[in-house]
Design a protein around this motif. Structure first.
Motif, PDB file in Angstrom:
ATOM      1  N   TRP A 137     -16.618   5.331   0.793  1.00  0.00           N
ATOM      2  CA  TRP A 137     -15.689   6.500   1.088  1.00  0.00           C
ATOM      3  C   TRP A 137     -15.621   6.645   2.549  1.00  0.00           C
ATOM      4  CZ3 TRP A 137     -16.311  10.259  -3.802  1.00  0.00           C
ATOM      5  CH2 TRP A 137     -16.181   9.459  -4.819  1.00  0.00           C
ATOM      6  N   SER A 184     -18.308   2.977  -7.524  1.00  0.00           N
ATOM      7  CA  SER A 184     -17.728   2.371  -6.198  1.00  0.00           C
ATOM      8  C   SER A 184     -18.958   1.586  -5.458  1.00  0.00           C
ATOM      9  CB  SER A 184     -17.447   3.483  -5.315  1.00  0.00           C
ATOM     10  OG  SER A 184     -16.219   4.494  -5.920  1.00  0.00           O
ATOM     11  N   ILE A 198      -9.342   7.887  -2.327  1.00  0.00           N
ATOM     12  CA  ILE A 198     -10.726   7.539  -2.875  1.00  0.00           C
ATOM     13  C   ILE A 198     -10.418   7.840  -4.251  1.00  0.00           C
ATOM     14  CG2 ILE A 198     -12.749   9.160  -3.214  1.00  0.00           C
ATOM     15  CD1 ILE A 198     -12.516  10.040  -0.652  1.00  0.00           C
TER      16      ILE A 198
END
Length: 372
Positions: free
Chosen positions: A25, A312, A352
């Motif tokens: 991120w 993620s 994101i």
């Protein structure tokens, strides 16, 4: 190492996924020029940034996974597994390279935005595509922001003998890596770029942090816990992080006149290529604090709020590739349409969200394939 420690060591450490997701991120946000949301990332408050986090966690993960495979099936099986992963990363990089160049080239050649071709380092590729694509496939030529995966490939490809040495004598392997780091910085070793220059991430220097991560995964956990429990080590780590934050904020906000001249001369926020020693020291100090405050069995790791970051991190390669591509698209939107603060927040959140969606999709696909 006790049996309880061995059992704990074999379980998945959610902290690795959490912080690898966080690194992905942060890299996405940092790759969007003039993005105010990027002030949330760690690079603005310390000498190290998401790149150090990504490389360290990658080294830890590779050693953790393939050391177990080597003990169970032998060095050859582990080497084949590592090289297979290198091939996956290379294929992902080539696909990212193609989509990235097409997107930048398209935007750069319409409506008078040709300056983007220079900004993203693809003008010469368009002028001589065969030659530059050849060197691109050889990892000698890279557009802007496509440096991390080639570094990862360069670190993993020669790793099998390093892994063997780590399992036999981890301190010797770490010492050898440190010597290579020192010699590379002293003699200026680096890989060359095409048509000129050298790699932005010098693999001869960055291998040291990768090996530190691997060493952490291999070495006796009880010994590491003694370090984490040391009040002196903890106090020193806090002091390093505090000083780093003060210096970095002063340099990034243009208030370096507040710092003594010694600090201004000693620390440069640009010495990233050869992984300046103070970047390593800062990152390790930060890692010590985090490991002390968030043990691997912390109940908070299972809180739903962390789940998008963890997922993620569990699909880091796909998320990284998508994030790198989306960062370019986000910049085009800000640069060509609207660069207001609200727009910066919007493209950051949407980007994101796209990365998280890809991660959950990969999780769903994997669960479906296992169910069949």
């Amino acid at each position: 190492m006790s049996e309880a420690t061995k059992s704990t060591a074999t379980k998945r450490d959610l902290r690795l996924d959490l912080f690898r997701g966080m690194a992905n991120w942060a890299i996405f946000l940092d790759h969007i020029p003039n993005n105010a949301v990027a002030w949330l990332t760690m690079r603005n408050y310390g000498f190290s940034d998401a790149a150090e986090l990504f490389v360290y966690v990658s080294g830890f993960t590779v050693a953790f996974v393939y050391a177990r495979m080597m003990r169970a099936k032998g060095l050859l099986a582990a080497a084949i597994g590592i090289l297979g992963r290198v091939w996956q990363i290379y294929v992902a990089y080539v696909l990212l390279f193609v989509f990235y160049v097409v997107a930048v080239g398209y935007v750069g050649q319409v409506d008078g935005h040709a300056h983007l071709l220079d900004q993203y380092n693809i003008r010469r590729l368009i002028a001589d595509p065969v030659e530059f694509l050849k060197h691109g496939l050889l990892l000698e030529y890279r557009p802007l922001n496509l440096d991390v995966l080639p570094l990862y490939i360069a670190l993993m490809a020669p790793f099998p003998p390093v892994l063997w040495l780590l399992t036999k004598s981890p301190n010797v392997a770490l010492a050898g890596s440190f010597i290579l780091y020192i010699v590379a910085r002293w003699l200026g070793w680096n890989l060359t770029d095409y048509p000129s220059g050298s790699w932005y991430f010098n693999p001869f220097a960055w291998q040291f942090l990768f090996v530190i991560g691997a060493w952490t995964a291999i070495v006796d956990r009880d010994a590491l816990q003694k370090i984490l429990r040391s009040r002196i080590i903890m106090a020193l780590a806090v002091a390093i992080v505090a000083v780093s934050a003060i210096v970095t904020v002063a340099l990034r906000t243009g208030n370096d006149w507040l710092l003594p001249e010694t600090f201004r001369l000693a620390f440069s926020l640009n010495d990233k290529t050869n992984l300046a020693p103070y970047r390593i020291v800062h990152f390790l100090a930060l890692a010590i604090i985090v490991a002390r405050l968030i043990p691997r069995d912390a109940p908070s790791l299972n809180w739903p709020v962390w789940r998008p970051l963890i997922v993620s991190g569990q699909h880091s390669l796909e998320v990284f590739c998508v994030g790198t591509f989306l960062a370019a698209i986000a910049y085009f939107a800000l640069h060509l349409i609207n660069d207001s603060f609200a727009a910066q927040i919007f493209v950051s959140v949407v980007g994101i969200a796209g990365m998280v969606a890809v991660a959950y999709f990969r999780t769903w696909v994997k669960s479906r394939s296992l169910a069949v």
